[in-house]
Design a protein around this motif. Structure first.
Motif, mmCIF file in Angstrom:
data_model
loop_
_atom_site.group_PDB
_atom_site.id
_atom_site.type_symbol
_atom_site.label_atom_id
_atom_site.label_comp_id
_atom_site.label_asym_id
_atom_site.label_seq_id
_atom_site.Cartn_x
_atom_site.Cartn_y
_atom_site.Cartn_z
ATOM 1 N N ILE A 61 82.018 124.804 96.942
ATOM 2 C CA ILE A 61 82.893 125.326 96.252
ATOM 3 C C ILE A 61 82.266 126.166 95.022
ATOM 4 O O ILE A 61 83.332 126.721 94.033
ATOM 5 N N GLY A 62 81.157 125.897 94.703
ATOM 6 C CA GLY A 62 80.399 126.632 93.671
ATOM 7 C C GLY A 62 80.192 125.642 92.483
ATOM 8 O O GLY A 62 80.815 124.280 92.622
ATOM 9 N N GLN A 63 79.330 126.076 91.464
ATOM 10 C CA GLN A 63 79.226 125.194 90.395
ATOM 11 C C GLN A 63 80.248 124.984 89.547
ATOM 12 O O GLN A 63 81.121 125.793 89.117
ATOM 13 N N ARG A 64 80.419 123.762 89.276
ATOM 14 C CA ARG A 64 81.495 123.471 88.180
ATOM 15 C C ARG A 64 81.386 123.588 87.020
ATOM 16 O O ARG A 64 80.069 123.728 86.424
ATOM 17 N N VAL A 65 82.483 123.672 86.378
ATOM 18 C CA VAL A 65 82.327 124.242 84.676
ATOM 19 C C VAL A 65 82.082 122.958 84.005
ATOM 20 O O VAL A 65 82.658 121.982 83.982
ATOM 21 N N ALA A 66 81.044 123.217 83.221
ATOM 22 C CA ALA A 66 80.569 121.793 82.325
ATOM 23 C C ALA A 66 81.553 121.976 81.079
ATOM 24 O O ALA A 66 81.628 122.869 80.475
ATOM 25 N N THR A 67 82.218 120.764 80.817
ATOM 26 C CA THR A 67 82.986 120.789 79.654
ATOM 27 C C THR A 67 82.397 119.905 78.315
ATOM 28 O O THR A 67 83.038 120.246 77.509
ATOM 29 N N GLY A 68 81.336 119.368 78.537
ATOM 30 C CA GLY A 68 80.717 118.612 77.538
ATOM 31 C C GLY A 68 81.498 117.791 76.828
ATOM 32 O O GLY A 68 81.079 117.338 75.888
ATOM 33 N N GLY A 69 82.325 117.110 77.578
ATOM 34 C CA GLY A 69 83.179 116.018 77.083
ATOM 35 C C GLY A 69 83.762 115.219 78.154
ATOM 36 O O GLY A 69 83.348 115.307 79.169
ATOM 37 N N VAL A 70 84.903 114.626 77.744
ATOM 38 C CA VAL A 70 85.696 113.877 78.867
ATOM 39 C C VAL A 70 86.348 115.002 79.905
ATOM 40 O O VAL A 70 87.025 115.967 79.547
ATOM 41 N N PRO A 71 86.214 114.467 81.035
ATOM 42 C CA PRO A 71 86.732 115.391 82.026
ATOM 43 C C PRO A 71 88.063 115.780 81.658
ATOM 44 O O PRO A 71 88.972 114.573 81.346
ATOM 45 N N PRO A 72 88.816 116.791 81.875
ATOM 46 C CA PRO A 72 90.238 117.166 81.510
ATOM 47 C C PRO A 72 91.195 116.529 82.483
ATOM 48 O O PRO A 72 91.890 117.652 83.149
ATOM 49 N N LEU A 73 91.063 115.575 82.812
ATOM 50 C CA LEU A 73 91.904 114.653 84.040
ATOM 51 C C LEU A 73 92.197 113.210 84.039
ATOM 52 O O LEU A 73 91.128 112.661 83.349
ATOM 53 N N THR A 74 93.222 112.835 84.217
ATOM 54 C CA THR A 74 93.331 111.448 84.447
ATOM 55 C C THR A 74 93.849 111.035 85.498
ATOM 56 O O THR A 74 94.648 111.770 86.128
ATOM 57 N N LEU A 75 93.573 109.833 85.988
ATOM 58 C CA LEU A 75 94.049 109.147 87.385
ATOM 59 C C LEU A 75 94.774 108.078 86.814
ATOM 60 O O LEU A 75 94.491 107.385 85.711
ATOM 61 N N SER A 76 95.791 107.788 87.474
ATOM 62 C CA SER A 76 96.793 106.382 86.741
ATOM 63 C C SER A 76 97.188 105.612 87.958
ATOM 64 O O SER A 76 97.192 105.695 88.975
ATOM 65 N N HIS A 77 96.775 104.258 87.603
ATOM 66 C CA HIS A 77 97.347 103.098 88.294
ATOM 67 C C HIS A 77 98.276 102.209 87.579
ATOM 68 O O HIS A 77 98.226 101.743 86.518
ATOM 69 N N ASN A 78 99.608 102.311 88.272
ATOM 70 C CA ASN A 78 100.543 101.683 87.522
ATOM 71 C C ASN A 78 101.009 100.221 87.895
ATOM 72 O O ASN A 78 100.595 99.899 89.071
ATOM 73 N N VAL A 79 101.129 99.560 87.182
ATOM 74 C CA VAL A 79 101.520 97.770 87.505
ATOM 75 C C VAL A 79 102.721 97.363 86.779
ATOM 76 O O VAL A 79 103.637 98.390 86.138
ATOM 77 N N ALA A 80 103.332 96.463 87.488
ATOM 78 C CA ALA A 80 104.576 95.902 87.006
ATOM 79 C C ALA A 80 104.845 95.383 85.383
ATOM 80 O O ALA A 80 105.917 95.391 85.048
ATOM 81 N N THR A 81 103.832 95.139 84.871
ATOM 82 C CA THR A 81 103.773 94.068 83.683
ATOM 83 C C THR A 81 102.794 94.465 82.792
ATOM 84 O O THR A 81 101.761 95.035 83.043
ATOM 85 N N PRO A 82 102.947 94.271 81.347
ATOM 86 C CA PRO A 82 101.769 94.500 80.427
ATOM 87 C C PRO A 82 100.385 93.682 80.857
ATOM 88 O O PRO A 82 99.576 94.349 80.629
ATOM 89 N N ASP A 83 100.880 92.642 81.214
ATOM 90 C CA ASP A 83 99.554 91.695 81.415
ATOM 91 C C ASP A 83 98.801 92.014 82.794
ATOM 92 O O ASP A 83 97.716 91.905 82.736
ATOM 93 N N GLY A 84 99.568 92.903 83.587
ATOM 94 C CA GLY A 84 98.813 93.380 84.816
ATOM 95 C C GLY A 84 97.887 94.499 84.226
ATOM 96 O O GLY A 84 96.947 94.533 84.795
ATOM 97 N N VAL A 85 98.245 95.260 83.292
ATOM 98 C CA VAL A 85 97.656 96.303 82.620
ATOM 99 C C VAL A 85 96.165 95.658 82.047
ATOM 100 O O VAL A 85 95.003 96.155 82.512
ATOM 101 N N ASP A 86 96.432 94.657 81.490
ATOM 102 C CA ASP A 86 95.302 93.637 80.812
ATOM 103 C C ASP A 86 94.231 93.174 81.858
ATOM 104 O O ASP A 86 93.001 93.247 81.618
ATOM 105 N N ARG A 87 94.778 92.875 83.016
ATOM 106 C CA ARG A 87 94.082 92.503 84.204
ATOM 107 C C ARG A 87 93.285 93.380 84.742
ATOM 108 O O ARG A 87 92.075 93.097 85.126
ATOM 109 N N VAL A 88 93.885 94.476 85.052
ATOM 110 C CA VAL A 88 93.224 95.475 85.754
ATOM 111 C C VAL A 88 91.990 95.918 84.999
ATOM 112 O O VAL A 88 91.132 96.296 85.395
#
Length: 138
Positions: A61-88
């Motif tokens: 697909i061609g050369q990716r654009v260098a951002t020089g920082g955090v990639p401008p994207l997040t992936l998310s994993h949802n869980v049922a409880t705050p304790d679950g967040v801390d465990r993951v």
């Protein structure tokens, strides 16, 4: 066009290090693994996370654009409880990820934290009490 997302593809610097993190560290089962080229996981009904060697990615697909920082994207994993967040977050850190934001209460009413995988891609781990957050839980 149907309203859907089938693949999320991320270009990675070192596919072996990526495999060690996701497979050996997090315990995920690959659906496809072509050494040196691509690693794919079924992450939801009809959704695949594709981790593609940066070299193979750029050849197609061609050369990716260098951002020089955090990639401008997040992936998310949802869980049922705050304790679950801390465990993951703890599991990701034990697997070699970097916790970049500990779990905390958020202004939007939920609880979340973030970790970075070996390429710096940010994963949000969230307990989202809203209707849409609850709709994505298994």
């Amino acid at each position: 066009m149907d309203q859907r997302l089938s693949f999320v593809t991320l270009a990675v610097a070192d596919l072996q290090a990526t495999r060690q993190f996701y497979v050996d560290g997090l315990g995920w089962e690959p659906a496809v693994h072509v050494p040196g080229e691509v690693l794919m996981f079924r992450v939801a009904d009809k959704v695949v996370l594709s981790l593609w060697s940066r070299v193979a990615f750029e050849e197609e697909i061609g050369q990716r654009v260098a951002t020089g920082g955090v990639p401008p994207l997040t992936l998310s994993h949802n869980v049922a409880t705050p304790d679950g967040v801390d465990r993951v977050l703890q599991h990701a850190e034990a697997a070699g990820g970097e916790v970049v934001a500990a779990g905390q209460d958020r202004a939007w009413g939920g609880y979340s934290g973030y970790f970075a995988d070996p390429d710096g891609f940010r994963w949000e781990v969230a307990c989202n009490p809203g209707e849409i957050g609850q709709s994505v839980l298994p």
